[in-house]
Design a protein around this motif. Structure first.
Motif, PDB file in Angstrom:
ATOM      1  N   GLU A 241     -11.404  23.019 -33.863  1.00 17.97           N
ATOM      2  CA  GLU A 241     -12.043  22.854 -32.546  1.00 17.97           C
ATOM      3  C   GLU A 241     -13.564  22.839 -32.650  1.00 17.97           C
ATOM      4  N   LYS A 242     -14.086  23.723 -33.501  1.00 17.02           N
ATOM      5  CA  LYS A 242     -15.549  23.851 -33.620  1.00 17.02           C
ATOM      6  C   LYS A 242     -16.202  22.580 -34.129  1.00 17.02           C
ATOM      7  N   ILE A 243     -15.454  21.765 -34.863  1.00 14.06           N
ATOM      8  CA  ILE A 243     -16.071  20.559 -35.423  1.00 14.06           C
ATOM      9  C   ILE A 243     -15.459  19.296 -34.815  1.00 14.06           C
ATOM     10  N   GLY A 244     -14.875  19.458 -33.632  1.00 14.81           N
ATOM     11  CA  GLY A 244     -14.412  18.277 -32.906  1.00 14.81           C
ATOM     12  C   GLY A 244     -13.013  17.815 -33.274  1.00 14.81           C
ATOM     13  N   GLY A 245     -12.275  18.640 -33.977  1.00 17.10           N
ATOM     14  CA  GLY A 245     -10.910  18.267 -34.342  1.00 17.10           C
ATOM     15  C   GLY A 245      -9.894  18.970 -33.458  1.00 17.10           C
ATOM     16  N   THR A 246      -8.620  18.753 -33.758  1.00 16.57           N
ATOM     17  CA  THR A 246      -7.549  19.293 -32.919  1.00 16.57           C
ATOM     18  C   THR A 246      -6.393  19.801 -33.769  1.00 16.57           C
ATOM     19  N   LEU A 247      -5.842  20.935 -33.367  1.00 15.66           N
ATOM     20  CA  LEU A 247      -4.559  21.365 -33.912  1.00 15.66           C
ATOM     21  C   LEU A 247      -3.563  21.399 -32.771  1.00 15.66           C
ATOM     22  N   LEU A 248      -2.400  20.785 -32.995  1.00 17.97           N
ATOM     23  CA  LEU A 248      -1.365  20.762 -31.977  1.00 17.97           C
ATOM     24  C   LEU A 248      -0.136  21.486 -32.522  1.00 17.97           C
ATOM     25  N   GLN A 249       0.320  22.496 -31.794  1.00 13.33           N
ATOM     26  CA  GLN A 249       1.551  23.183 -32.203  1.00 13.33           C
ATOM     27  C   GLN A 249       2.738  22.365 -31.724  1.00 13.33           C
ATOM     28  N   ALA A 250       3.516  21.875 -32.669  1.00 13.18           N
ATOM     29  CA  ALA A 250       4.617  20.961 -32.350  1.00 13.18           C
ATOM     30  C   ALA A 250       5.901  21.742 -32.066  1.00 13.18           C
ATOM     31  N   GLU A 251       6.900  21.037 -31.535  1.00 17.89           N
ATOM     32  CA  GLU A 251       8.171  21.675 -31.210  1.00 17.89           C
ATOM     33  C   GLU A 251       9.040  21.914 -32.444  1.00 17.89           C
ATOM     34  N   ASP A 252       8.785  21.198 -33.517  1.00 22.92           N
ATOM     35  CA  ASP A 252       9.498  21.405 -34.782  1.00 22.92           C
ATOM     36  C   ASP A 252       8.783  20.592 -35.866  1.00 22.92           C
ATOM     37  N   GLU A 253       9.283  20.720 -37.080  1.00 23.56           N
ATOM     38  CA  GLU A 253       8.615  20.025 -38.188  1.00 23.56           C
ATOM     39  C   GLU A 253       8.840  18.513 -38.129  1.00 23.56           C
ATOM     40  N   LEU A 254       9.955  18.092 -37.506  1.00 27.38           N
ATOM     41  CA  LEU A 254      10.186  16.651 -37.343  1.00 27.38           C
ATOM     42  C   LEU A 254       9.072  16.075 -36.486  1.00 27.38           C
ATOM     43  N   ALA A 255       8.682  16.829 -35.478  1.00 26.49           N
ATOM     44  CA  ALA A 255       7.590  16.387 -34.606  1.00 26.49           C
ATOM     45  C   ALA A 255       6.267  16.440 -35.346  1.00 26.49           C
ATOM     46  N   SER A 256       6.005  17.531 -36.054  1.00 20.67           N
ATOM     47  CA  SER A 256       4.664  17.655 -36.647  1.00 20.67           C
ATOM     48  C   SER A 256       4.397  16.547 -37.665  1.00 20.67           C
ATOM     49  N   ILE A 257       5.389  16.219 -38.481  1.00 20.95           N
ATOM     50  CA  ILE A 257       5.128  15.174 -39.487  1.00 20.95           C
ATOM     51  C   ILE A 257       4.892  13.821 -38.807  1.00 20.95           C
ATOM     52  N   ASN A 258       5.663  13.545 -37.750  1.00 20.96           N
ATOM     53  CA  ASN A 258       5.472  12.260 -37.068  1.00 20.96           C
ATOM     54  C   ASN A 258       4.192  12.228 -36.242  1.00 20.96           C
ATOM     55  N   MET A 259       3.785  13.384 -35.723  1.00 17.02           N
ATOM     56  CA  MET A 259       2.507  13.440 -35.010  1.00 17.02           C
ATOM     57  C   MET A 259       1.339  13.101 -35.939  1.00 17.02           C
ATOM     58  N   ILE A 260       1.391  13.634 -37.168  1.00 16.06           N
ATOM     59  CA  ILE A 260       0.253  13.336 -38.044  1.00 16.06           C
ATOM     60  C   ILE A 260       0.287  11.888 -38.527  1.00 16.06           C
ATOM     61  N   VAL A 261       1.481  11.321 -38.624  1.00 18.06           N
ATOM     62  CA  VAL A 261       1.544   9.898 -38.967  1.00 18.06           C
ATOM     63  C   VAL A 261       0.912   9.085 -37.825  1.00 18.06           C
ATOM     64  N   GLY A 262       1.251   9.444 -36.583  1.00 17.93           N
ATOM     65  CA  GLY A 262       0.682   8.737 -35.431  1.00 17.93           C
ATOM     66  C   GLY A 262      -0.829   8.894 -35.355  1.00 17.93           C
ATOM     67  N   ALA A 263      -1.309  10.093 -35.606  1.00 13.95           N
ATOM     68  CA  ALA A 263      -2.754  10.337 -35.531  1.00 13.95           C
ATOM     69  C   ALA A 263      -3.483   9.589 -36.636  1.00 13.95           C
ATOM     70  N   SER A 264      -2.878   9.567 -37.822  1.00 17.91           N
ATOM     71  CA  SER A 264      -3.518   8.860 -38.929  1.00 17.91           C
ATOM     72  C   SER A 264      -3.524   7.355 -38.684  1.00 17.91           C
ATOM     73  N   PHE A 265      -2.466   6.844 -38.089  1.00 18.58           N
ATOM     74  CA  PHE A 265      -2.423   5.440 -37.659  1.00 18.58           C
ATOM     75  C   PHE A 265      -3.614   5.159 -36.727  1.00 18.58           C
ATOM     76  N   GLY A 266      -3.981   6.177 -35.948  1.00 17.43           N
ATOM     77  CA  GLY A 266      -5.138   6.061 -35.052  1.00 17.43           C
ATOM     78  C   GLY A 266      -6.479   6.180 -35.757  1.00 17.43           C
ATOM     79  N   GLY A 267      -6.462   6.394 -37.075  1.00 16.78           N
ATOM     80  CA  GLY A 267      -7.703   6.362 -37.834  1.00 16.78           C
ATOM     81  C   GLY A 267      -8.280   7.715 -38.192  1.00 16.78           C
ATOM     82  N   VAL A 268      -7.556   8.784 -37.904  1.00 14.45           N
ATOM     83  CA  VAL A 268      -8.087  10.129 -38.142  1.00 14.45           C
ATOM     84  C   VAL A 268      -7.319  10.781 -39.297  1.00 14.45           C
ATOM     85  N   ALA A 269      -8.028  11.294 -40.287  1.00 14.14           N
ATOM     86  CA  ALA A 269      -7.371  11.964 -41.408  1.00 14.14           C
ATOM     87  C   ALA A 269      -6.582  13.157 -40.875  1.00 14.14           C
TER      88      ALA A 269
END
Lengths: 577, 277
Positions: A241-269
């Motif tokens: 948060e302090k450096i402009g990033g985000t952590l999202l607590q997902a509903e399960d690991e299936l969600a978290s892995i797909n969320m980071i794939v979606g975010a990375s598709f959006g151009g963010v490491a």
């Protein structure tokens, strides 16, 4: 050579006795006094009210793992201590500090050679308003270690800053009362130790991974809580948060892995952190990242397995899954930090490689790194090429998976005009259109594989510590968290006159085979060391032809940590200590 | 304004040259048209739109729309879309898929997307059957449908009630469209995109191949007149009484949208300070 001037201390207690707090305070105090330290943790299964133990080691030099035996054991009580006896090996000169008032130690403890130092910890605590036995115990250890009252003040202020003034002053009073239990004039255990003058850090392995992720440019994390990875996430949430990033607590690991794939598709490491059971759930998503060439990093803080296994204790048993887990031919990267400090570098490198190679990277940390805390030299920033190749100023037809000499295709980030494409887990042609044709499959399989194999990973693939001798008597080949223990074992072998090379592998897949062969060349006796039951690393190396047929294996499962003496014993056949 | 935004875009300009794999008569064609019509009406630049999907017949849709797209894995459309929207809030993110993808394998994500309320649109093309795997019962299939070899006596399980569940899970925009009424569907899609938060459009999209009896839907679906509702209790009663064939915007209520919080102003060096002894 072996570095002396170190001491190992265990603190045990049942739930609420404050063993962990005591350990944190002592670690900070030794840091304030100019020393180095390592604190590993062992906990029972209870959420709250369970027993816990902290395993401390201090020295006047940086430490990379546990010792063979403990010199001091502060027992705050004897309840359920049987659970830890195996984890606290003692020697003839060990001393156990306890209070007869807290009851009789069990036979497993009295049966050992160690001497008991009986002190009235409980009564002393009662003389201080709000005084607690754990604080009196730290006072005793502080006095034995030669720490000053002023140092303890600093450590308490820093460690208990959020507990309020009353707790701080009660703790200080109890510590001072404990210090008075040690006869004045005793020679401090750190009497001839060198005091460090340079800057040092107090950092946990999970924090080190988190820092490495931020240095690598990660600005999005999605994750589901799991022991022993959760405290990495808890460190990342406010700091992202302090450096402009985000952590999202997902509903399960299936969600978290797909969320980071979606975010990375959006151009963010993007990164997620988990442990074995979570990694199992993420495998399909990791395959999606590989097939769609979307960069992601997964930090797996390994714990005892299989299934729910031993969540609070360490093991290196997820290597096979990290290497071979995703279905299909899914080339990706697997890295492992070689210790707490190295977790900063290795995680940063993993993120950079994922971004550069547009693939999935798995980082294999473990509980012995993640939940351990160390006093170390500051970890300097490393310059790395972390940029993702993106498509800009697109002219003509954009082909997302276009073939290039290095296999890396510039990626159009949503928002880029004329770069519209559909990323796909289906096999596809160069444009990204789904295809089940043999030619497209062959071309894209080769592209995804070659881009990893053709990369020059440089010298960071392993840390190699060799003697001057041209040919080593012994070569110790290892990976990840046990590298520190192996290095210490190698030091002792050198003390005995052997020439020893240690190869600690950081980049497990793809393994730079030629460099591995060079590193191993001529070694008379090779031992592959790892912390799991089935010798997963040894078999992996054998399957690649990376080690000779006569190489031997030292593979032992958790939860007991590997110790340097085991390395020596295995190589020489002699019993240590 | 980007270059491709400068000229007026027509619905057909949002279509790619990729030929859909759908069967003749599939309801999903109408959904594709309704989406491109809505995008054109809203004058959204192609590069500012992302269509995200999972696996199934309807999940093939992103490849047919000339926007950014991601055809992910089975059941994970909503997390994939959520990750994108969180880091790129300025994009228009539309998730799409079928009843199996969204309500069965992805059921957990469905509930949590409703309650998390990230600003995106979710179009579920519900044909009450698994088409891609050749005709098995889906979560919305009637309990006594016995045409699948996998469940020769029917599933014996009452069908999933997506709209009631969405309401209970906290969704603030709940609509039902019908592929036989593409104009209404376009309008619903525009409203869903404009709604700040998670907007669910359940589309009755017949499968002529495995559920030919759904051709009758055109005689059964009707536009409801007493909606939208804004009170969740009323909406729950309305949904419980409905036979599943009423279309329109059923429930509309403002809910706080999940957004990332940033303090900013710190550097990595500031963060590293905390480790210093």
């Amino acid at each position: 050579m072996t570095q002396h001037n170190n001491i190992s201390i265990a603190i045990t207690g049942s739930g609420g006795s404050g063993a962990v707090t005591a350990g944190l305070i002592l670690l900070e105090a030794m840091a304030q006094a100019g020393f180095y330290g390592l604190m590993q943790r062992s906990a029972g299964p209870q959420i709250r009210g369970g027993e816990s133990a902290v395993m401390l080691r201090f020295a006047d030099h940086e430490l990379c793992g546990p010792a063979d035996v403990f010199d001091l054991w502060l027992a705050l009580d004897w309840l359920k201590v049987r659970r830890f006896v195996d984890e606290i090996p003692l020697h003839g000169g060990s001393q156990i500090i306890s209070d007869p008032m807290i009851g009789e130690p069990p036979a497993e403890v009295t049966g050992q050679q160690a001497a008991f130092i009986d002190l009235s910890l409980k009564q002393t605590a009662a003389t201080v308003e709000g005084g607690r036995v754990n604080m009196v115990g730290i006072g005793v250890l502080a006095a034995m270690l030669g720490l000053s009252v002023a140092t303890m003040h600093k450590a308490i202020q820093k460690t208990l800053s959020d507990k309020g003034k009353a707790v701080i002053s009660a703790s200080l009073a109890a510590i001072e009362a404990g210090m008075r239990l040690v006869p004045s004039g005793s020679v401090p255990l750190t009497a001839n130790w060198q005091v460090a003058t340079g800057e040092r850090w107090n950092i946990s392995g999970n924090e080190a991974c988190g820092l490495g992720a931020l240095r690598g440019g990660v600005r999005f994390v999605a994750a589901y809580p799991i022991t022993p990875a959760s405290d990495m996430l808890e460190w990342l949430a406010p700091n992202l948060e302090k450096i402009g990033g985000t952590l999202l607590q997902a509903e399960d690991e299936l969600a978290s892995i797909n969320m980071i794939v979606g975010a990375s598709f959006g151009g963010v490491a993007s990164l997620t952190a988990t442990s074995g059971p979570g990694l199992s759930l993420m495998l399909e998503g990791i395959g999606l990242a590989v097939a769609s060439e979307t960069p992601i990093t997964v930090v797996n803080v390994m714990r005892g397995g299989p299934s729910t296994g031993i969540p609070t204790k360490s093991e290196q048993a997820d290597l096979n899954q990290a290497l071979y887990g995703p279905h299909g031919d899914a080339p990706h990267l697997v890295l492992a930090p070689l210790g707490i400090s190295d977790a900063v570098f290795t995680t940063q490198w993993a993120v950079c490689l994922a971004e550069r190679l547009q693939t999935a990277t798995i980082v294999l940390s473990d509980q012995s790194i993640g939940q351990a805390r160390a006093i170390v030299s500051p970890v300097p920033e490393t310059d790395m090429l972390c940029t993702r190749q993106t498509a800009q100023d697109i002219d003509g037809e954009y082909r997302r998976y276009t073939l290039t000499p290095d296999g890396i295709s510039p990626m159009a980030i949503p928002g880029t005009p004329y770069g519209m494409y559909t990323a796909d887990g289906l096999e596809h042609n160069e444009k990204g259109t789904p295809s089940s044709m043999a030619a497209d499959h062959n071309v894209q399989l080769t592209k995804r594989s070659d881009k990893l194999l053709q990369t020059d990973y440089g010298e960071h693939w392993a840390e190699i510590a060799a003697d001057d001798e041209a040919v080593a008597d012994y070569l110790l080949l290892t990976w990840g968290s046990v590298s520190g223990v192996v290095s210490e074992g190698a030091g002792r072998l050198r003390d005995q006159g052997y020439s020893v090379t240690v190869v600690a592998v950081r980049l497990l897949m793809p393994l730079p085979l030629q460099q591995m062969k060079n590193a191993l060349s001529g070694a008379k006796k090779i031992l592959v060391v790892e912390h799991n039951y089935s010798a997963q690393f040894y078999h992996y190396l054998m399957s690649l032809g990376a080690i000779p047929q006569d190489a031997s294996s030292l593979a032992r499962p958790g939860p007991l940590p590997l110790r340097p003496g085991e390395i020596v014993t295995t190589m020489t056949g002699e019993q240590h200590e | 304004m980007s270059e491709s935004d400068a000229v007026l875009i027509k619905p057909k300009d949002y279509k790619t040259s990729v030929k859909p794999i759908w069967c003749p008569g599939c309801g999903d064609f109408a959904v594709l048209s309704a989406i491109t019509k809505a995008l054109a009406w809203m004058k959204l630049a192609k590069e500012e739109v992302a269509l995200i999907s999972g696996i199934g017949c309807s999940s093939r849709l992103p490849a047919y729309v000339d926007s950014y797209g991601f055809h992910g894995i089975h059941g994970r459309v909503l997390p994939l879309a959520a990750g994108l929207k969180v880091v790129r809030p300025e994009l228009t993110v539309i998730a799409a898929g079928g009843d199996g993808d969204g309500y069965s394998i992805g059921g957990n994500h469905f509930m949590h997307a409703c309650r998390r309320n990230i600003d995106m649109t979710y179009i579920v093309m519900d044909n009450r059957v698994y088409g891609m795997t050749k005709g098995q019962a889906s979560p919305t299939t009637a309990a006594d449908w016995d045409k699948s070899k996998l469940t020769p006596h029917g599933t014996g399980v009452p069908p999933f009630q997506p709209l009631s569940i969405a309401l209970a899970a906290g969704a603030g925009f709940i609509a039902r469209g019908f592929s036989g009424d593409p104009n209404q569907m376009s309008k619903l899609i525009v409203e869903a995109i404009e709604y700040p938060g998670f907007a669910l459009i359940e589309v009755l999209s017949p499968c002529p191949t495995f559920r030919p009896e759904q051709k009758e839907w055109k005689h059964q679906v009707r536009q409801a007149e007493d909606i939208p509702l804004h009170d969740p209790v009323q909406a729950a009663e309305w949904l419980a009484a409905d036979d599943g064939m009423s279309s329109g915007l059923i429930y509309h209520r403002a809910h706080p949208v999940w957004q990332a919080l940033h303090e900013v102003g710190s550097t990595l060096a500031d963060i590293e300070q905390e480790f210093r002894i």
